[in-house]
Design an enzyme around this catalytic site. Structure first.
Site, PDB file in Angstrom:
ATOM      1  N   TYR A 159      37.536  -8.385 -10.541  1.00 56.34           N
ATOM      2  CA  TYR A 159      37.918  -7.922 -11.890  1.00 56.34           C
ATOM      3  C   TYR A 159      39.436  -7.983 -12.062  1.00 56.34           C
ATOM      4  O   TYR A 159      39.939  -8.573 -13.017  1.00 56.34           O
ATOM      5  CB  TYR A 159      37.391  -6.501 -12.071  1.00 56.34           C
ATOM      6  N   GLY A 219      35.270  11.324  -3.366  1.00 63.18           N
ATOM      7  CA  GLY A 219      36.398  11.781  -2.545  1.00 63.18           C
ATOM      8  C   GLY A 219      36.744  13.231  -2.858  1.00 63.18           C
ATOM      9  O   GLY A 219      35.864  14.051  -3.129  1.00 63.18           O
TER      10      GLY A 219
HETATM   11  P1  NAD Z   1      31.258  -3.499 -22.087  1.00 65.36           P
HETATM   12  O1  NAD Z   1      30.576  -3.965 -20.848  1.00 65.36           O
HETATM   13  O2  NAD Z   1      30.570  -2.484 -22.908  1.00 65.36           O
HETATM   14  O3  NAD Z   1      31.605  -4.743 -23.028  1.00 65.36           O
HETATM   15  C1  NAD Z   1      31.743  -6.063 -22.550  1.00 65.36           C
HETATM   16  C2  NAD Z   1      30.822  -6.992 -23.328  1.00 65.36           C
HETATM   17  O4  NAD Z   1      31.002  -8.333 -22.832  1.00 65.36           O
HETATM   18  C3  NAD Z   1      29.337  -6.663 -23.167  1.00 65.36           C
HETATM   19  O5  NAD Z   1      28.705  -6.629 -24.425  1.00 65.36           O
HETATM   20  C4  NAD Z   1      28.801  -7.821 -22.326  1.00 65.36           C
HETATM   21  O6  NAD Z   1      27.442  -8.082 -22.563  1.00 65.36           O
HETATM   22  C5  NAD Z   1      29.733  -8.957 -22.754  1.00 65.36           C
HETATM   23  N1  NAD Z   1      29.819 -10.057 -21.779  1.00 65.36           N
HETATM   24  C6  NAD Z   1      30.158  -9.948 -20.475  1.00 65.36           C
HETATM   25  N2  NAD Z   1      30.113 -11.166 -19.888  1.00 65.36           N
HETATM   26  C7  NAD Z   1      29.768 -12.055 -20.851  1.00 65.36           C
HETATM   27  C8  NAD Z   1      29.549 -13.465 -20.875  1.00 65.36           C
HETATM   28  N3  NAD Z   1      29.655 -14.214 -19.769  1.00 65.36           N
HETATM   29  N4  NAD Z   1      29.195 -14.053 -22.033  1.00 65.36           N
HETATM   30  C9  NAD Z   1      29.078 -13.313 -23.169  1.00 65.36           C
HETATM   31  N5  NAD Z   1      29.261 -11.972 -23.211  1.00 65.36           N
HETATM   32  C10 NAD Z   1      29.602 -11.356 -22.069  1.00 65.36           C
HETATM   33  O7  NAD Z   1      32.689  -2.987 -21.608  1.00 65.36           O
HETATM   34  P2  NAD Z   1      33.888  -2.274 -22.375  1.00 65.36           P
HETATM   35  O8  NAD Z   1      34.257  -1.089 -21.603  1.00 65.36           O
HETATM   36  O9  NAD Z   1      33.587  -2.121 -23.810  1.00 65.36           O
HETATM   37  O10 NAD Z   1      35.046  -3.342 -22.164  1.00 65.36           O
HETATM   38  C11 NAD Z   1      35.376  -4.309 -23.148  1.00 65.36           C
HETATM   39  C12 NAD Z   1      36.598  -5.084 -22.700  1.00 65.36           C
HETATM   40  O11 NAD Z   1      37.716  -4.190 -22.529  1.00 65.36           O
HETATM   41  C13 NAD Z   1      36.416  -5.782 -21.346  1.00 65.36           C
HETATM   42  O12 NAD Z   1      37.083  -7.022 -21.359  1.00 65.36           O
HETATM   43  C14 NAD Z   1      37.095  -4.840 -20.370  1.00 65.36           C
HETATM   44  O13 NAD Z   1      37.568  -5.518 -19.232  1.00 65.36           O
HETATM   45  C15 NAD Z   1      38.222  -4.287 -21.216  1.00 65.36           C
HETATM   46  N6  NAD Z   1      38.669  -2.966 -20.730  1.00 65.36           N
HETATM   47  C16 NAD Z   1      37.915  -1.852 -20.966  1.00 65.36           C
HETATM   48  C17 NAD Z   1      38.352  -0.625 -20.471  1.00 65.36           C
HETATM   49  C18 NAD Z   1      37.590   0.656 -20.725  1.00 65.36           C
HETATM   50  O14 NAD Z   1      38.046   1.702 -20.261  1.00 65.36           O
HETATM   51  N7  NAD Z   1      36.488   0.661 -21.450  1.00 65.36           N
HETATM   52  C19 NAD Z   1      39.527  -0.549 -19.725  1.00 65.36           C
HETATM   53  C20 NAD Z   1      40.241  -1.707 -19.478  1.00 65.36           C
HETATM   54  C21 NAD Z   1      39.811  -2.915 -20.001  1.00 65.36           C
END
Ligand code: NAD
Ligand code: UDP
Length: 325
Positions: A159, A219
């Site tokens: 990641y 932890g």
């Molecule tokens: P989430 O898993 O709810 O959303 C991610 C979405 O991407 C999902 O709907 C999933 O089905 C889709 N997805 C994943 N791989 C895919 C693929 N190969 N093709 C098409 N769709 C795909 O997660 P989230 O927490 O809402 O995160 C959304 C974004 O924000 C992500 O990129 C995550 O890395 C980033 N982010 C979130 C947080 C947090 O605290 N929620 C923190 C840092 C970064």
């Protein structure tokens, strides 16, 4: 006089991962603005339910597609986009072991395909990066100038490094091809539409508290995170989208708390009888996290406003409904 946002009525926006937790809230705001929104999602961690209320809108299209080998051929993909928001990626640490290659591909192959498309379309490209880019940080709070402390072969590396690769790719397109790009480094965000079984601390603690099960703190529970309610984050992402800033820019809050405090707060807000139980902690788990928000404030006018009690309260209500308590 209110200035119209840069992206609004009539603009075509592509949102990858738009059926996920954070992205679906972003999609709601874009549709409200009058944008035409196309979502690409394979539902690996998201759900159609998160956007079900938009399906009958003529300005919204949901395309079920896995973008890890590139972009799909679909009628909604033929017309030019004004902005592309790359939000797709599994994001829970429990997914790092379950979906390692999927995470690497969506943060590399898909990122490159989307950058090509944004460059061809003359679209603004915004990528969802993460505080994980800082790894287990040696600088606190974390400023955007900090290069991070990431184990490149550890379990979290799929990641962390995919997001760092995406950042590098985004900057490379910006520098060499003149692509209009933006990077947001998102810190721990929570709220309605998180999955109860997602594995992240907040949905896990709330589900356990509502069920009266032990709260599984990893932890000692002294490790910290700064938690942000989803509405605050989405406002920040939209401010960045509407700006001409390239970033990276941190987005989150300064509400730093230990996981022990978080567990106790959730027990108290739910009125639960659950006890806190201390279990094994995963390797490379960052010790502390707090964004320095100076850039977001100065460059975007960003200011989070939801307190942890308020945001957690709203999230607990959502989980009560979803879990039937
Ligand atoms: P989430 O898993 O709810 O959303 C991610 C979405 O991407 C999902 O709907 C999933 O089905 C889709 N997805 C994943 N791989 C895919 C693929 N190969 N093709 C098409 N769709 C795909 O997660 P989230 O927490 O809402 O995160 C959304 C974004 O924000 C992500 O990129 C995550 O890395 C980033 N982010 C979130 C947080 C947090 O605290 N929620 C923190 C840092 C970064
Ligand atoms: N955590 C915990 N119990 C859980 C899930 C997570 O104590 O059931 C801890 C985890 O070890 C980490 C913190 O809570 O120290 C935040 O974890 P989360 O998965 O929510 O986010 P991230 O590690 O990505 O910041």
């Amino acid at each position: 006089m209110k200035v119209a946002p840069r992206f609004g009525s009539g603009h075509r926006i592509l949102v990858t991962g738009g059926a996920g937790f954070v992205p679906s809230h972003l999609v709601d705001r874009l549709v409200e603005r009058g944008c035409t929104v196309v979502v690409l999602d394979n539902f690996v961690t998201g759900s159609k339910e998160n956007v079900a209320h938009l399906l009958d809108k003529p300005t919204f299209t949901l395309v079920e597609a896995d973008i890890s080998d590139g972009l799909p051929h679909h009628p909604a993909m033929t017309e030019r986009f004004d902005a592309i928001l790359h939000m797709a990626s599994p994001a829970s640490p429990t997914d790092f072991e379950k979906l390692p290659v999927e995470i690497l591909r969506v943060g590399s192959v898909a990122t490159l395909a989307l950058l090509e498309r944004a460059t061809d379309d003359g679209a603004r490209f915004l990528m969802a990066s993460t505080s994980e880019a800082y790894g287990d940080p040696k600088e606190h709070p974390q400023r955007e100038t900090y290069w991070g402390n990431v184990n490149p072969i550890g379990i979290r590396s799929v990641y962390d490094e995919a997001k760092r690769f995406s950042e590098a790719a985004t900057m490379a397109y910006h520098r060499s091809r003149g692509t209009d790009t933006a990077i947001v480094r998102i810190f721990n965000t929570y709220g309605p539409r998180m999955r109860p079984d997602d594995g992240r601390a907040i949905p896990t603690f709330i589900s356990q508290a509502l069920r009266g099960e032990p709260i599984t703190v990893h932890g000692t529970g002294n490790q910290t995170r700064s938690i942000c309610y989803v509405d605050d984050l989405v406002r920040g992402i939209l401010l960045l989208l509407d700006s001409t800033q390239t970033g990276p820019i941190n987005c989150g809050t300064e509400h730093e708390m230990s996981m022990r405090q978080l567990a106790e707060t959730i027990v108290s807000l739910t009125g639960s009888t659950s006890e806190v139980s201390y279990i094994t902690r995963a390797s490379d788990d960052p010790e502390m996290r707090r964004p320095d928000l100076t850039l977001a404030r100065e460059l975007l006018g960003y200011e989070p406003s939801v307190t942890p009690e308020d945001g957690l309260g709203r999230t607990i209500e959502y989980f009560r409904g979803r879990l039937g308590y």
